[in-house]
Design an enzyme around this catalytic site. Structure first.
Site, PDB file in Angstrom:
ATOM      1  N   LYS A 249       0.684  -1.243  -0.190  1.00 48.95           N
ATOM      2  CA  LYS A 249       0.325   0.024  -0.374  1.00 48.95           C
ATOM      3  C   LYS A 249       1.280   1.632   0.010  1.00 48.95           C
ATOM      4  CE  LYS A 249      -3.260  -3.163   1.662  1.00 48.95           C
ATOM      5  NZ  LYS A 249      -4.345  -3.488   0.877  1.00 48.95           N
ATOM      6  N   THR A 278       5.820 -21.934   0.326  1.00 48.31           N
ATOM      7  CA  THR A 278       5.490 -21.284  -0.709  1.00 48.31           C
ATOM      8  C   THR A 278       6.827 -20.457  -0.463  1.00 48.31           C
ATOM      9  OG1 THR A 278       3.693 -19.629  -1.109  1.00 48.31           O
ATOM     10  CG2 THR A 278       4.830 -19.070   0.388  1.00 48.31           C
TER      11      THR A 278
HETATM   12  N1  PLP Z   1      -5.174  -6.160   7.023  1.00 44.74           N
HETATM   13  C1  PLP Z   1      -5.829  -5.445   6.674  1.00 44.74           C
HETATM   14  C2  PLP Z   1      -6.224  -4.649   7.626  1.00 44.74           C
HETATM   15  C3  PLP Z   1      -6.250  -4.868   5.544  1.00 44.74           C
HETATM   16  O1  PLP Z   1      -6.673  -3.952   4.110  1.00 44.74           O
HETATM   17  C4  PLP Z   1      -5.841  -5.604   3.956  1.00 44.74           C
HETATM   18  C5  PLP Z   1      -6.082  -5.754   2.516  1.00 44.74           C
HETATM   19  O2  PLP Z   1      -6.819  -4.969   2.059  1.00 44.74           O
HETATM   20  C6  PLP Z   1      -4.367  -6.608   4.001  1.00 44.74           C
HETATM   21  C7  PLP Z   1      -4.623  -6.828   5.976  1.00 44.74           C
HETATM   22  C8  PLP Z   1      -3.982  -7.726   3.456  1.00 44.74           C
HETATM   23  O3  PLP Z   1      -2.475  -6.668   2.874  1.00 44.74           O
HETATM   24  P1  PLP Z   1      -2.662  -7.320   1.332  1.00 44.74           P
HETATM   25  O4  PLP Z   1      -3.094  -6.510   0.536  1.00 44.74           O
HETATM   26  O5  PLP Z   1      -0.914  -7.272   1.495  1.00 44.74           O
HETATM   27  O6  PLP Z   1      -2.410  -8.356   1.281  1.00 44.74           O
END
Ligand code: PLP
Length: 407
Positions: A249, A278
């Site tokens: 992000k 993985t």
């Molecule tokens: N935790 C929260 C609060 C999220 O909003 C998201 C994804 O939008 C994730 C974890 C997962 O992260 P990632 O996009 O790196 O898989």
């Protein structure tokens, strides 16, 4: 058995409820984000993206791209194996050190995504006979990845009302004093944009002998003077036992991680199937994330620009009486409250105004709270904002959408 018929019924159900997901096919313009090209049935059209989680535009920053080019030329494309079998490159080792330092922890561990990090850690920590009898306390608004992890653990689960300290305390009080405990929550909640009282929750949890697990996915890179998240901003890093974050992000690349004590990280490294079995992240991704984390640790320029842009957009929406939901963070949700209207508003914005904002419907948010989720970026200019507000006013008028937030 007519399997195809069953698939059709399942999909028709989503259509009936107005929450069938349609992916918008775009290509972002490197160096010119939020500009993108929308691919629509063989036609292409320019659009402005207003819903990206590349919050700071690091996904097109030359610091990140140069590091990725260099890694590609040095190490090639994929990692070529799991972390245990030839997939630990020096980029992985360096990034884990950088992340541990970012959060003031002894160690960090990379995962292929933030989702996998949450799922892997929260399912394994209480499960493997590591903690003995264990109870997990989970905020009711926690992300699907945390819920999935907790669901697959064998711990006794308690859901506490969102950010409600009294409720959390009553559950902790009623729990088995001899059981291990984990209090799991987020700092910035991604759909409402509200922020948890991280220090208070940690103090309460520790009073009852619980470990604290904090998802800072929507805060890392953005808050704190080095981008360490809300825990850094609030000066409570040492109170959080396990910090979980993403590189996808604000850091603009891909991957997830946790930062915690050396022993805890070693346990997850040694026991979690979601980490062990993985292929590890491609070196090119890790190199890009490493450059991004390092850059945002020593420069607050983008954070400052981002804060200013968010403030301006909220001001404009309020001035035009558009139904801005309360949000103290960088996330700017606009209330619609109906799945069909939300999708129509998003379609109108895209097709008639070249503004791309994805509708947010159930199960991402509760039914009846559908919304458009705007994410301003340092690269959104005043002109982009004026174009957006003009488009929103036109769609709200044309579709006769409510300007009041009806909760
Ligand atoms: N935790 C929260 C609060 C999220 O909003 C998201 C994804 O939008 C994730 C974890 C997962 O992260 P990632 O996009 O790196 O898989």
């Amino acid at each position: 058995m007519d399997y195809e018929k069953k698939f059709q019924n399942a999909l028709e159900q989503l259509h009936r409820e107005g929450r069938y997901r349609v992916f918008t096919d775009i290509v972002r313009h490197k160096g010119d984000f939020p500009a993108a090209t929308f691919h629509d049935d063989g036609m292409t059209r320019p659009v402005t993206v207003w819903c990206s989680n590349d919050y700071l535009g690091m996904g097109q920053d030359s610091v990140v791209l140069d590091a990725m080019h260099e890694a590609l030329e040095t190490a090639g494309a994929g990692a070529g194996g799991t972390r245990n079998i030839s997939g630990t490159t020096h980029y992985h080792v360096e990034l884990e050190h950088e992340l541990a330092d970012l959060h003031n922890k002894q160690a960090a561990l990379l995962f292929t995504s933030g989702y996998v990090a949450n799922q892997a850690v929260l399912s394994v920590l209480p499960k493997m006979g590591i903690l003995g009898r264990c109870e997990i306390f989970s905020d009711e608004n926690n992300h699907a990845s945390m819920i999935e992890g907790i669901r697959h653990s064998s711990a006794l689960k308690h859901i506490w009302r969102h950010n409600d300290m009294d409720h959390l305390e009553s559950l902790l009080k009623a729990s088995d004093p001899d059981a291990a405990k984990i209090v799991a929550f987020e700092s910035v909640y991604s759909m409402d944009g509200d922020i948890a009282p991280v220090g208070d929750i940690c103090r309460l949890a520790h009073r009852y002998g619980a470990l604290t697990y904090l998802d800072e996915v929507h805060a890392v890179g953005l808050y704190g003077h080095r981008g360490g998240g809300i825990a850094e901003r609030d000066g409570v890093l040492e109170q959080v036992d396990i910090i979980e974050g993403t590189l996808a992000k604000a850091y603009g690349v891909m991957g997830g991680y946790i930062a915690a004590s050396e022993r805890l990280v070693d346990v997850i490294r040694s026991y979690a199937p979601g980490f062990i079995f993985t292929t590890s992240l491609a070196p090119v991704l890790v190199a890009g994330a490493l450059a991004s984390v390092r850059h945002l640790k020593q420069s607050s320029r983008k954070r400052t620009q981002h804060t200013e842009r968010v403030r301006r957009l909220k001001y404009l929406l309020e001035t035009e009486s558009l139904p801005l939901m309360d949000s103290p963070s960088h996330i700017v949700p606009l209330w619609v409250g109906n799945p069909v209207a939300c999708k129509q508003a998003s379609d109108d914005l895209l097709r008639e105004h070249a503004v791309y904002v994805q509708p947010i419907n159930y199960p991402t948010v509760p039914r009846g709270t559908e919304r458009l989720r705007l994410t301003p970026n340092p690269n959104h200019t005043d002109q982009h904002m004026d174009q957006l507000v003009h488009a929103l006013k036109s769609v709200w008028r044309h579709r006769r959408l409510d300007r009041r937030r009806v909760a």
